[in-house]
Motif scaffolding. Sequence first.
Motif, mmCIF file in Angstrom:
data_model
loop_
_atom_site.group_PDB
_atom_site.id
_atom_site.type_symbol
_atom_site.label_atom_id
_atom_site.label_comp_id
_atom_site.label_asym_id
_atom_site.label_seq_id
_atom_site.Cartn_x
_atom_site.Cartn_y
_atom_site.Cartn_z
ATOM 1 N N LYS A 220 0.830 -1.205 0.000
ATOM 2 C CA LYS A 220 0.000 0.000 0.000
ATOM 3 C C LYS A 220 0.865 1.255 0.000
ATOM 4 O O LYS A 220 0.620 2.199 -0.767
ATOM 5 N N MET A 221 1.894 1.282 0.834
ATOM 6 C CA MET A 221 2.750 2.456 0.912
ATOM 7 C C MET A 221 3.531 2.658 -0.391
ATOM 8 O O MET A 221 3.674 3.786 -0.872
ATOM 9 N N CYS A 222 4.011 1.564 -0.959
ATOM 10 C CA CYS A 222 4.776 1.651 -2.202
ATOM 11 C C CYS A 222 3.901 2.127 -3.356
ATOM 12 O O CYS A 222 4.281 3.030 -4.112
ATOM 13 N N VAL A 223 2.720 1.527 -3.491
ATOM 14 C CA VAL A 223 1.811 1.896 -4.587
ATOM 15 C C VAL A 223 1.317 3.323 -4.403
ATOM 16 O O VAL A 223 1.224 4.097 -5.365
ATOM 17 N N SER A 224 1.007 3.688 -3.183
ATOM 18 C CA SER A 224 0.554 5.049 -2.911
ATOM 19 C C SER A 224 1.632 6.073 -3.270
ATOM 20 O O SER A 224 1.349 7.121 -3.863
ATOM 21 N N ALA A 225 2.887 5.775 -2.919
ATOM 22 C CA ALA A 225 3.994 6.683 -3.261
ATOM 23 C C ALA A 225 4.150 6.781 -4.772
ATOM 24 O O ALA A 225 4.359 7.877 -5.326
ATOM 25 N N TYR A 226 4.039 5.646 -5.461
ATOM 26 C CA TYR A 226 4.152 5.655 -6.924
ATOM 27 C C TYR A 226 3.052 6.519 -7.536
ATOM 28 O O TYR A 226 3.316 7.321 -8.451
ATOM 29 N N ARG A 227 1.817 6.348 -7.050
ATOM 30 C CA ARG A 227 0.706 7.142 -7.597
ATOM 31 C C ARG A 227 0.890 8.628 -7.313
ATOM 32 O O ARG A 227 0.535 9.477 -8.138
ATOM 33 N N TYR A 228 1.447 8.935 -6.160
ATOM 34 C CA TYR A 228 1.692 10.335 -5.835
ATOM 35 C C TYR A 228 2.745 10.933 -6.775
ATOM 36 O O TYR A 228 2.579 12.025 -7.314
ATOM 37 N N ILE A 229 3.840 10.213 -6.971
ATOM 38 C CA ILE A 229 4.938 10.707 -7.810
ATOM 39 C C ILE A 229 4.481 10.924 -9.249
ATOM 40 O O ILE A 229 4.861 11.904 -9.895
ATOM 41 N N THR A 230 3.657 10.011 -9.759
ATOM 42 C CA THR A 230 3.239 10.075 -11.164
ATOM 43 C C THR A 230 1.900 10.775 -11.354
ATOM 44 O O THR A 230 1.366 10.791 -12.465
ATOM 45 N N LEU A 231 1.353 11.352 -10.296
ATOM 46 C CA LEU A 231 0.066 12.038 -10.381
ATOM 47 C C LEU A 231 0.132 13.165 -11.412
ATOM 48 O O LEU A 231 1.025 14.009 -11.371
ATOM 49 N N GLY A 232 -0.786 13.142 -12.331
ATOM 50 C CA GLY A 232 -0.835 14.158 -13.377
ATOM 51 C C GLY A 232 -0.314 13.664 -14.713
ATOM 52 O O GLY A 232 -0.534 14.320 -15.742
ATOM 53 N N ASN A 233 0.348 12.532 -14.733
ATOM 54 C CA ASN A 233 0.810 11.972 -16.005
ATOM 55 C C ASN A 233 -0.363 11.576 -16.889
ATOM 56 O O ASN A 233 -0.270 11.619 -18.111
ATOM 57 N N ASN A 234 -1.445 11.193 -16.254
ATOM 58 C CA ASN A 234 -2.682 10.875 -16.979
ATOM 59 C C ASN A 234 -3.588 12.097 -16.946
ATOM 60 O O ASN A 234 -3.903 12.613 -15.862
ATOM 61 N N PRO A 235 -4.024 12.599 -18.114
ATOM 62 C CA PRO A 235 -4.898 13.785 -18.139
ATOM 63 C C PRO A 235 -6.152 13.622 -17.288
ATOM 64 O O PRO A 235 -6.707 14.621 -16.802
ATOM 65 N N LYS A 236 -6.597 12.392 -17.091
ATOM 66 C CA LYS A 236 -7.802 12.157 -16.296
ATOM 67 C C LYS A 236 -7.590 12.477 -14.823
ATOM 68 O O LYS A 236 -8.561 12.578 -14.061
ATOM 69 N N ASP A 237 -6.322 12.646 -14.398
ATOM 70 C CA ASP A 237 -6.049 12.989 -13.003
ATOM 71 C C ASP A 237 -6.574 14.374 -12.646
ATOM 72 O O ASP A 237 -6.815 14.672 -11.478
ATOM 73 N N ASN A 238 -6.719 15.236 -13.666
ATOM 74 C CA ASN A 238 -7.258 16.578 -13.463
ATOM 75 C C ASN A 238 -6.476 17.355 -12.400
ATOM 76 O O ASN A 238 -7.032 17.897 -11.443
ATOM 77 N N ILE A 239 -5.152 17.377 -12.573
ATOM 78 C CA ILE A 239 -4.262 18.055 -11.637
ATOM 79 C C ILE A 239 -3.710 19.325 -12.299
ATOM 80 O O ILE A 239 -3.324 19.298 -13.474
ATOM 81 N N PRO A 240 -3.649 20.451 -11.583
ATOM 82 C CA PRO A 240 -3.082 21.670 -12.163
ATOM 83 C C PRO A 240 -1.659 21.428 -12.639
ATOM 84 O O PRO A 240 -0.881 20.744 -11.954
ATOM 85 N N PRO A 241 -1.283 21.923 -13.794
ATOM 86 C CA PRO A 241 0.063 21.695 -14.349
ATOM 87 C C PRO A 241 1.177 22.040 -13.363
ATOM 88 O O PRO A 241 2.201 21.345 -13.316
ATOM 89 N N GLU A 242 0.991 23.105 -12.587
ATOM 90 C CA GLU A 242 2.045 23.521 -11.667
ATOM 91 C C GLU A 242 2.242 22.524 -10.514
ATOM 92 O O GLU A 242 3.262 22.561 -9.814
ATOM 93 N N ALA A 243 1.266 21.625 -10.308
ATOM 94 C CA ALA A 243 1.370 20.649 -9.222
ATOM 95 C C ALA A 243 1.988 19.334 -9.679
ATOM 96 O O ALA A 243 2.292 18.474 -8.854
ATOM 97 N N ILE A 244 2.185 19.185 -10.979
ATOM 98 C CA ILE A 244 2.739 17.939 -11.511
ATOM 99 C C ILE A 244 4.256 17.931 -11.331
ATOM 100 O O ILE A 244 4.942 18.904 -11.677
ATOM 101 N N ILE A 245 4.790 16.858 -10.803
ATOM 102 C CA ILE A 245 6.231 16.739 -10.613
ATOM 103 C C ILE A 245 6.903 16.594 -11.977
ATOM 104 O O ILE A 245 6.491 15.761 -12.787
#
Length: 339
Positions: A220-245
């Motif tokens: 859970k911790m590993c997958v959660s960290a991975y999803r956090y790091i890659t958040l915004g790579n998929n347009p469906k994430d709907n994350i502001p561009p400035e928040a994408i790593i």
Amino acid sequence: MRNHIIFFSGGKSSFSVADWVKTNYPSDNIVLYFTDTLWENFDLYRFIYEASDKLQLPMLIHSAGLNPVELMFERKLVFNSMIGDCSKVLKMRVAADFLKKGQRPAIEKWRNKQYLKADDFVTEATLYFGIGFEEMHRQGAIVKNWRPFKVEMPLIDHIIYHDEVLKRHQIRQPTLYDLGFSHNNCNGRCVKAGQGHYRNLKQKMPDVFGKIMEQEHHLKMCVSAYRYITLGNNPKDNIPPEAIIPLEVQEIMLKELDEAYRDYFYGRSDGPKLYIHPASSASAEYMKIRQYSFMKKNGAPYPIRDFHYDDEREPKQIDMYEIGGCGCFSDTDMSDCFV
């Protein structure tokens, strides 16, 4: 002489099917086919080897070279009742690639190959599955998925008593049945299992229960960290561009994540290296440690650790009738394995 391949799971049903085929086609070319998840109870191997020996049938063992925990780590997913790719990838795809495409997996072993009557045991083979009348709803999907092979399920068409077959061959049933499990797969750690199954695992094999509880937490911790790091790579994430790593920073962070967990999930260390989840200091709503687990409760993730504490505090609240479990080789959502 015809070819017959029995999908041999290590359970009583598939052994009864093997006995039925051997009895009815003694002069034909018969092969027991076992796909190994590398995550099985030690007594499963005793059982399948003894079955091959006493039936005097060759057994082909194939494995992708990964166990379910390693597969989840590689895919950065925590499997559950809706996503159980361990069965799909480690069993169905291995079998389909070999039987339909002639592709051999990472690991191949034979037992009693001297009983093989012809080297070509695949051409126009009839495939056999240990599916009984109580699982007839799976019959159509299996037949469709395995075309053009002919498929037979003797336990649907014939009355066969497993215990009588075992007694006749003087083979002791697998240990997991003695411990009250409904199947002999994955040493009682099925990622699709429910509360009743995990209660039994906790009571009968506490060491195995403790280990899978620990592994689920770290997954859970590993997958959660991975999803956090890659958040915004998929347009469906709907994350502001400035928040994408930035991608170049993601690459560094993913390497650190891999180095922290790889040896642990591959059994080369007792625990992961010290790792601070990148969301631990985040404040935005979408920057958080997400919850993942094998089980669900009221539609929400229900980690084994939470189940454990609930069972200690209020054991009567545990749903003993929620058993769950996977249908290896028999799920209805396996069509992409046959592409």
